[in-house]
Design a protein around this motif. Structure first.
Motif, PDB file in Angstrom:
ATOM      1  N   GLN A   1       0.804  -1.222   0.000  1.00 58.35           N
ATOM      2  CA  GLN A   1       0.000   0.000   0.000  1.00 58.35           C
ATOM      3  C   GLN A   1       0.836   1.271   0.000  1.00 58.35           C
ATOM      4  O   GLN A   1       0.317   2.353  -0.335  1.00 58.35           O
ATOM      5  N   LEU A   2       2.108   1.189   0.366  1.00 58.16           N
ATOM      6  CA  LEU A   2       2.960   2.376   0.340  1.00 58.16           C
ATOM      7  C   LEU A   2       3.442   2.718  -1.059  1.00 58.16           C
ATOM      8  O   LEU A   2       3.882   3.839  -1.306  1.00 58.16           O
ATOM      9  N   ASN A   3       3.367   1.764  -1.980  1.00 57.88           N
ATOM     10  CA  ASN A   3       3.803   2.017  -3.351  1.00 57.88           C
ATOM     11  C   ASN A   3       2.741   2.797  -4.111  1.00 57.88           C
ATOM     12  O   ASN A   3       1.539   2.578  -3.926  1.00 57.88           O
ATOM     13  N   ILE A   4       3.178   3.688  -4.978  1.00 57.17           N
ATOM     14  CA  ILE A   4       2.271   4.545  -5.740  1.00 57.17           C
ATOM     15  C   ILE A   4       2.046   3.938  -7.120  1.00 57.17           C
ATOM     16  O   ILE A   4       2.966   3.875  -7.940  1.00 57.17           O
ATOM     17  N   VAL A   5       0.822   3.487  -7.350  1.00 56.24           N
ATOM     18  CA  VAL A   5       0.454   2.869  -8.619  1.00 56.24           C
ATOM     19  C   VAL A   5      -0.901   3.420  -9.052  1.00 56.24           C
ATOM     20  O   VAL A   5      -1.852   3.424  -8.270  1.00 56.24           O
ATOM     21  N   ASP A   6      -0.987   3.889 -10.283  1.00 57.54           N
ATOM     22  CA  ASP A   6      -2.242   4.349 -10.867  1.00 57.54           C
ATOM     23  C   ASP A   6      -2.546   3.451 -12.060  1.00 57.54           C
ATOM     24  O   ASP A   6      -1.983   3.639 -13.144  1.00 57.54           O
ATOM     25  N   THR A   7      -3.396   2.456 -11.851  1.00 57.34           N
ATOM     26  CA  THR A   7      -3.661   1.484 -12.921  1.00 57.34           C
ATOM     27  C   THR A   7      -4.445   2.102 -14.073  1.00 57.34           C
ATOM     28  O   THR A   7      -4.336   1.635 -15.211  1.00 57.34           O
ATOM     29  N   LYS A   8      -5.245   3.134 -13.788  1.00 60.23           N
ATOM     30  CA  LYS A   8      -6.008   3.781 -14.851  1.00 60.23           C
ATOM     31  C   LYS A   8      -5.081   4.505 -15.816  1.00 60.23           C
ATOM     32  O   LYS A   8      -5.220   4.392 -17.044  1.00 60.23           O
ATOM     33  N   GLU A   9      -4.128   5.252 -15.254  1.00 59.35           N
ATOM     34  CA  GLU A   9      -3.168   5.981 -16.087  1.00 59.35           C
ATOM     35  C   GLU A   9      -1.948   5.134 -16.434  1.00 59.35           C
ATOM     36  O   GLU A   9      -1.087   5.577 -17.194  1.00 59.35           O
ATOM     37  N   GLN A  10      -1.866   3.939 -15.851  1.00 61.46           N
ATOM     38  CA  GLN A  10      -0.754   3.006 -16.063  1.00 61.46           C
ATOM     39  C   GLN A  10       0.586   3.618 -15.661  1.00 61.46           C
ATOM     40  O   GLN A  10       1.571   3.573 -16.397  1.00 61.46           O
ATOM     41  N   VAL A  11       0.578   4.185 -14.450  1.00 61.65           N
ATOM     42  CA  VAL A  11       1.733   4.907 -13.925  1.00 61.65           C
ATOM     43  C   VAL A  11       2.216   4.266 -12.632  1.00 61.65           C
ATOM     44  O   VAL A  11       1.413   3.880 -11.781  1.00 61.65           O
ATOM     45  N   VAL A  12       3.524   4.162 -12.508  1.00 60.37           N
ATOM     46  CA  VAL A  12       4.181   3.732 -11.273  1.00 60.37           C
ATOM     47  C   VAL A  12       5.202   4.794 -10.899  1.00 60.37           C
ATOM     48  O   VAL A  12       5.976   5.247 -11.746  1.00 60.37           O
ATOM     49  N   LYS A  13       5.199   5.204  -9.620  1.00 56.92           N
ATOM     50  CA  LYS A  13       6.187   6.151  -9.128  1.00 56.92           C
ATOM     51  C   LYS A  13       7.119   5.422  -8.171  1.00 56.92           C
ATOM     52  O   LYS A  13       6.660   4.749  -7.250  1.00 56.92           O
ATOM     53  N   LEU A  14       8.421   5.573  -8.396  1.00 56.99           N
ATOM     54  CA  LEU A  14       9.403   4.778  -7.655  1.00 56.99           C
ATOM     55  C   LEU A  14      10.387   5.646  -6.877  1.00 56.99           C
ATOM     56  O   LEU A  14      10.845   6.678  -7.379  1.00 56.99           O
ATOM     57  N   PRO A  15      10.750   5.210  -5.663  1.00 57.61           N
ATOM     58  CA  PRO A  15      11.856   5.843  -4.939  1.00 57.61           C
ATOM     59  C   PRO A  15      13.166   5.190  -5.388  1.00 57.61           C
ATOM     60  O   PRO A  15      13.379   4.003  -5.177  1.00 57.61           O
ATOM     61  N   VAL A  16      14.021   5.961  -6.015  1.00 57.99           N
ATOM     62  CA  VAL A  16      15.257   5.405  -6.581  1.00 57.99           C
ATOM     63  C   VAL A  16      16.468   6.021  -5.876  1.00 57.99           C
ATOM     64  O   VAL A  16      16.604   7.241  -5.811  1.00 57.99           O
ATOM     65  N   VAL A  17      17.327   5.151  -5.363  1.00 62.32           N
ATOM     66  CA  VAL A  17      18.586   5.589  -4.760  1.00 62.32           C
ATOM     67  C   VAL A  17      19.717   5.046  -5.636  1.00 62.32           C
ATOM     68  O   VAL A  17      19.881   3.832  -5.759  1.00 62.32           O
ATOM     69  N   LEU A  18      20.473   5.946  -6.250  1.00 60.32           N
ATOM     70  CA  LEU A  18      21.557   5.531  -7.137  1.00 60.32           C
ATOM     71  C   LEU A  18      22.798   5.146  -6.333  1.00 60.32           C
ATOM     72  O   LEU A  18      22.865   5.351  -5.121  1.00 60.32           O
ATOM     73  N   GLU A  19      23.789   4.597  -7.016  1.00 57.11           N
ATOM     74  CA  GLU A  19      25.004   4.132  -6.343  1.00 57.11           C
ATOM     75  C   GLU A  19      25.730   5.253  -5.614  1.00 57.11           C
ATOM     76  O   GLU A  19      26.433   5.006  -4.630  1.00 57.11           O
ATOM     77  N   ASP A  20      25.577   6.504  -6.096  1.00 52.18           N
ATOM     78  CA  ASP A  20      26.244   7.627  -5.430  1.00 52.18           C
ATOM     79  C   ASP A  20      25.469   8.127  -4.223  1.00 52.18           C
ATOM     80  O   ASP A  20      25.869   9.096  -3.569  1.00 52.18           O
ATOM     81  N   GLY A  21      24.344   7.461  -3.916  1.00 51.82           N
ATOM     82  CA  GLY A  21      23.541   7.840  -2.756  1.00 51.82           C
ATOM     83  C   GLY A  21      22.476   8.877  -3.046  1.00 51.82           C
ATOM     84  O   GLY A  21      21.659   9.182  -2.166  1.00 51.82           O
ATOM     85  N   SER A  22      22.475   9.436  -4.254  1.00 52.35           N
ATOM     86  CA  SER A  22      21.462  10.436  -4.586  1.00 52.35           C
ATOM     87  C   SER A  22      20.091   9.794  -4.720  1.00 52.35           C
ATOM     88  O   SER A  22      19.957   8.650  -5.177  1.00 52.35           O
ATOM     89  N   ARG A  23      19.061  10.537  -4.301  1.00 52.32           N
ATOM     90  CA  ARG A  23      17.704  10.005  -4.271  1.00 52.32           C
ATOM     91  C   ARG A  23      16.835  10.725  -5.309  1.00 52.32           C
ATOM     92  O   ARG A  23      16.907  11.945  -5.451  1.00 52.32           O
ATOM     93  N   HIS A  24      16.013   9.946  -5.981  1.00 55.19           N
ATOM     94  CA  HIS A  24      15.209  10.486  -7.078  1.00 55.19           C
ATOM     95  C   HIS A  24      13.828   9.836  -7.085  1.00 55.19           C
ATOM     96  O   HIS A  24      13.692   8.641  -6.783  1.00 55.19           O
ATOM     97  N   ILE A  25      12.837  10.619  -7.440  1.00 54.82           N
ATOM     98  CA  ILE A  25      11.508  10.075  -7.705  1.00 54.82           C
ATOM     99  C   ILE A  25      11.405   9.873  -9.201  1.00 54.82           C
ATOM    100  O   ILE A  25      11.577  10.819  -9.989  1.00 54.82           O
ATOM    101  N   VAL A  26      11.152   8.646  -9.612  1.00 58.61           N
ATOM    102  CA  VAL A  26      11.114   8.291 -11.029  1.00 58.61           C
ATOM    103  C   VAL A  26       9.702   7.826 -11.373  1.00 58.61           C
ATOM    104  O   VAL A  26       9.133   6.991 -10.688  1.00 58.61           O
ATOM    105  N   VAL A  27       9.168   8.379 -12.454  1.00 54.77           N
ATOM    106  CA  VAL A  27       7.810   8.055 -12.884  1.00 54.77           C
ATOM    107  C   VAL A  27       7.876   7.199 -14.147  1.00 54.77           C
ATOM    108  O   VAL A  27       8.531   7.581 -15.130  1.00 54.77           O
TER     109      VAL A  27
END
Length: 290
Positions: free
Chosen positions: A25-51
């Motif tokens: 339930q904490l994951n963001i998924v919109d099945t109508k729009e077919q969208v997933v939003k992800l918390p991404v942490v790269l190897e350098d430690g930087s954090r990004h929201i990826v759609v």
């Protein structure tokens, strides 16, 4: 904000990816729009929201990738392709099972991907938390874990870090209805990481047998845990958790058996499914999901 489209020339059921991702339930998924939003942490430690926005057919899928930091575009795209395992043609995987005892299963659930977690550390913590729990309560505990010790940015939860969890007392998790042993396993394993005694990135470079040997040395981690981490953390293609109740129930249902097949029987049958036993596992699980 930048965006780029990845076009697939292979079978990939992104509808199932969204369905499985929405189990948490904490994951963001919109099945109508077919969208997933992800918390991404790269190897350098930087954090990004990826759609990710999916479109197209299962046989010819596309995914539009967007995020805010243009300087990290190449690294994020590489991360997304790795997370989706975008280079694997699941039709070729299914072709391996033509003429096998699972042929009809792969026909009924075409293009079932391995749906990975987004972080190796969180995947290991989730594996420990989920051990020997029913799925509903397991997700309840992981949600409490993330909401209690993670961080939220623009409605997206980023998972707790090893340092944050290593600093806890067992009682902090006991208050969330963790058992004493599960609290110890979660915190003690996190402390091993902070102390440099467990390096998940280095571990990920080992073959399956090497990973299993190292993980099962750690208190609270057995064969089931090692296989689940390799499957959902690394996306390894040839794993078969024969002792898993879900796998046993799926085979019982698929073949109309009077009782669940024993792990030894499943393990023996699985030799014929190599080198794609993970896909057999995922497809079996999918066949009994509601």
């Amino acid at each position: 904000m930048w965006e780029e489209q990845l076009t697939g020339t292979h079978t990939y059921d992104y509808h199932y990816l969204m369905k499985r991702w929405s189990m948490d339930q904490l994951n963001i998924v919109d099945t109508k729009e077919q969208v997933v939003k992800l918390p991404v942490v790269l190897e350098d430690g930087s954090r990004h929201i990826v759609v990710l926005q999916f479109s197209g057919t299962i046989a010819s899928p596309t995914v539009n990738v967007s995020s805010a930091n243009s300087s990290k575009q190449e690294a994020i795209l590489s991360w997304v392709e790795n997370w989706l395992q975008w280079d694997i043609d699941l039709a070729e995987v299914a072709a391996h099972f033509v003429g096998s005892d699972l042929e009809q299963l792969f026909y009924a659930h075409a293009g079932t991907p391995i749906v990975k977690d987004t972080e190796l550390y969180y995947c290991l913590m989730k594996t420990i938390i989920h051990q020997q729990l029913n799925l509903k309560f397991a997700y309840t505990l992981t949600n409490r874990f993330v909401e209690g010790f993670g961080t939220i940015e623009d409605d997206i939860w980023f998972y707790p870090t090893p340092g944050r969890i290593a600093s806890l007392e067992y009682g902090d998790l006991r208050k969330m209805q963790f058992s004493q042993r599960k609290a110890e396993y979660v915190i003690d394993t996190s402390r091993l990481i902070i102390e440099g005694k467990l390096d998940l990135a280095q571990l990920a470079a080992l073959p399956n047998e090497g990973i299993a040997a190292e993980l099962t040395k750690i208190r609270g981690l057995g064969s089931w845990s090692a296989q689940n981490w390799m499957l959902f953390g690394l996306g390894r293609a040839d794993l078969l958790p024969a002792a898993d109740i879900g796998v046993q129930n799926a085979l019982k249902s698929y073949e109309n058996l009077t009782e669940k097949p024993a792990p030894a029987v499943i393990h023996e049958r699985g030799k014929r499914w190599a080198p794609y036993r993970s896909y057999a596992t995922m497809t079996l699980w999918r066949s009994i999901e509601t």
